[in-house]
Design an enzyme around this catalytic site. Structure first.
Site, short mmCIF file in Angstrom:
data_model
loop_
_atom_site.label_atom_id
_atom_site.label_comp_id
_atom_site.label_asym_id
_atom_site.label_seq_id
_atom_site.Cartn_x
_atom_site.Cartn_y
_atom_site.Cartn_z
N LYS A 3 -4.75 1.28 6.19
CA LYS A 3 -5.53 1.68 5.39
C LYS A 3 -6.83 1.58 6.05
CE LYS A 3 -3.17 -1.27 1.85
NZ LYS A 3 -3.29 -2.38 1.02
N TYR A 43 -0.82 3.96 -6.74
CA TYR A 43 -0.80 2.62 -7.28
C TYR A 43 -0.66 2.62 -8.73
CZ TYR A 43 -2.06 0.53 -2.73
OH TYR A 43 -2.23 0.13 -1.16
N ASN A 106 -6.20 -5.94 3.69
CA ASN A 106 -5.11 -6.42 4.44
C ASN A 106 -4.45 -5.28 5.18
OD1 ASN A 106 -3.85 -4.67 2.19
ND2 ASN A 106 -2.72 -6.47 1.21
N HIS A 109 -0.52 -0.68 4.51
CA HIS A 109 0.67 -0.59 3.35
C HIS A 109 2.12 -0.28 3.66
CE1 HIS A 109 2.35 0.95 -0.34
NE2 HIS A 109 2.83 2.09 0.57
N GLU A 120 7.13 8.07 -1.73
CA GLU A 120 6.07 8.25 -0.83
C GLU A 120 6.15 9.01 0.25
OE1 GLU A 120 5.23 4.13 0.06
OE2 GLU A 120 4.80 3.56 -2.19
P1 DAT Z 1 1.52 -5.05 -1.03
O1 DAT Z 1 0.50 -4.26 -0.37
O2 DAT Z 1 1.73 -6.27 -0.30
O3 DAT Z 1 2.83 -4.08 -1.46
P2 DAT Z 1 1.32 -4.87 -4.05
O4 DAT Z 1 1.97 -3.71 -4.08
O5 DAT Z 1 1.50 -6.00 -4.81
O6 DAT Z 1 1.28 -5.43 -2.48
O7 DAT Z 1 -0.54 -4.47 -4.19
C1 DAT Z 1 -1.01 -3.38 -3.65
C2 DAT Z 1 -2.29 -3.61 -2.95
O8 DAT Z 1 -3.06 -4.17 -4.06
C3 DAT Z 1 -2.16 -4.71 -1.90
O9 DAT Z 1 -2.11 -4.46 -0.81
C4 DAT Z 1 -3.72 -5.24 -2.06
C5 DAT Z 1 -4.03 -5.00 -3.66
N1 DAT Z 1 -3.70 -6.34 -4.24
C6 DAT Z 1 -2.81 -6.84 -4.76
N2 DAT Z 1 -2.87 -8.05 -5.53
C7 DAT Z 1 -4.01 -8.28 -5.48
C8 DAT Z 1 -5.08 -9.33 -6.07
N3 DAT Z 1 -4.40 -10.50 -6.71
N4 DAT Z 1 -6.27 -9.27 -5.82
C9 DAT Z 1 -6.86 -8.28 -5.21
N5 DAT Z 1 -6.05 -7.22 -4.48
C10 DAT Z 1 -4.72 -7.06 -4.87
MG MG Z 2 3.23 -2.55 -2.74
#
Ligand code: DAT
Ligand code: MG
Length: 166
Positions: A3, A43, A106, A109, A120
């Site tokens: 990212k 997303y 974080n 991805h 993807e």
């Molecule tokens: P991952 O990236 O571990 O697959 P995800 O698909 O649930 O996690 O969410 C995608 C991204 O969205 C994640 O990397 C960071 C953001 N995100 C997820 N939950 C969040 C939260 N509670 N607060 C802020 N950003 C969040």
């Molecule tokens: Mg995810």
């Protein structure tokens, strides 16, 4: 995918290195500025979340590094290498556990299922692509996968393959 924060912090090599050392095979790699519509499509399952606008702003805030990796159990294994979504919950030894402190920064991805990996990267569409070529409809091909276009995924055999799998 690395990212924008990972790119800005100079962590591209570190992330690639962890996947390489594990024994996975790199089949696609590019630096890419993600447009807003692609970010929203990628997303879309999170559209109703309160953090969605910030997430879109973050992921489009600078170039990302798109990668396609292949290997035994790649999706589940990659998720383990990456660690929990919240870096404070991610185990030490994982990318997020070692290199990040906040969910909104974080670093990486990773596809969460083989099905989403195909969505993807595009491998799900191989058969369809061949069919489109046959029908001379190549122009329709570019948007079938989210992050890679046709011709950007490279099939090859690593010289060390026999030392990774018996
Ligand atoms: P991952 O990236 O571990 O697959 P995800 O698909 O649930 O996690 O969410 C995608 C991204 O969205 C994640 O990397 C960071 C953001 N995100 C997820 N939950 C969040 C939260 N509670 N607060 C802020 N950003 C969040
Ligand atoms: Mg995810």
């Amino acid at each position: 995918m690395v990212k924008p924060d990972g790119v800005q912090r100079g962590l591209v090599g570190e992330v690639i290195s962890r996947f390489e050392k594990k024994g996975f095979k790199l089949t696609g790699l590019k630096l890419f500025q993600c447009p807003r519509d692609l970010a929203e499509e990628h997303y879309k399952d999170l559209k109703a979340k309160p953090f969605f606008p910030k997430l879109i702003k973050y992921i489009t805030s600078g170039p990302v590094v798109c990668m396609a990796w292949e290997g035994v159990g790649i999706v589940a294994s990659a998720r383990k290498l990456i660690g929990a979504t919240d870096p404070l919950q991610a185990e030490p030894g994982t990318i997020r556990g070692d290199l990040a402190v906040q969910t909104g920064r974080n670093v990486v991805h990773g596809s969460d299922s083989p099905e989403n990996g195909k969505r993807e990267i595009g491998k799900a569409f191989d058969a369809l692509l061949r069919y489109y070529h046959l029908l001379n409809l190549s122009d329709m091909i570019t948007n079938l996968a989210l992050w890679f276009k046709e011709g950007e995924i490279c099939e090859w055999t690593p010289a060390v393959a026999q030392w990774l799998r018996e």
